[in-house]
Design a protein around this motif. Structure first.
Motif: not given
Length: 203
Positions: A185-203
């Motif tokens: 539910y929380l991630g869907e709107s972010r995905l629709t807007n292009g999501g995050d930069n996979v290179e910078y996604l970290e814990p």
């Protein structure tokens, strides 16, 4: 990274010993699982993802996007989950969104009339804490608090914990239960807007 290609989404949370996964397929159907992986996320996560996709009649190529928990939590578990998520989105050329446990807590207490202090256990007797007001919090204001400080804080805030707390802490602390479906539910709107930069996604 391409835009969201279909309604089918995969969410994964490996922030604790409980491995939570969810697959939404179509616009209104969802399957999920929550199983104790102990500390062996790396040994079971791909098999569990495959089983969940099978239960929805999906192939990995059918996914339109992926949501992954970014923590806080077990660094080893998070590292495994995020590494798997990155590998999948690069191979499938789909967007990714990172969602934190504090995002989930904010979603769960959005209707609270008083400020909420959300706790996520880091280690025995130590927590990361975020102050949530009207469903919002500032990541730069997340602080560390000890178990000994919590009873005094319950006089200033509605205090909630998200995820496992071991051992239980003193004071009036509510436990928030959550599911992998919350990440969808929380991630869907972010995905629709292009999501995050996979290179910078970290814990």
């Amino acid at each position: 990274m391409t835009s969201l290609l279909s309604d089918s989404l995969l969410a994964m949370d490996s922030s604790s010993s409980i491995l939570r996964l969810a697959v939404r397929f179509g616009s209104d159907r969802l399957v999920q699982s929550a199983e104790d992986a102990d500390r062996s996320h790396g040994q079971v996560i791909m098999r569990k993802i495959s089983n969940l996709l099978d239960s929805g009649g999906l192939l990995p190529a059918d996914l339109g996007g992926l949501i992954v928990c970014t923590g806080p939590g077990s660094f080893t578990g998070l590292r495994v989950g995020i590494a798997v998520a990155k590998g999948m989105v690069v191979a499938l050329d789909i967007p990714i969104a990172g969602v934190s446990l504090f995002d989930v807590a904010a979603y769960r207490v959005v209707d609270s009339e008083q400020p909420v202090l959300a706790l996520v256990q880091q280690r025995r007797g130590e927590f990361l804490a975020a102050t949530i007001q009207r469903g919002k919090y500032a990541i730069e204001q997340v602080q560390t608090v000890s178990a000994a400080q919590i009873p005094a804080l319950t006089g200033q805030y509605r205090v909630v914990s998200i995820g496992t707390v071991d051992p239980p802490v003193a004071g009036n602390v509510e436990s928030i239960e959550y599911e992998a479906a919350d990440f969808v539910y929380l991630g869907e709107s972010r995905l629709t807007n292009g999501g995050d930069n996979v290179e910078y996604l970290e814990p």
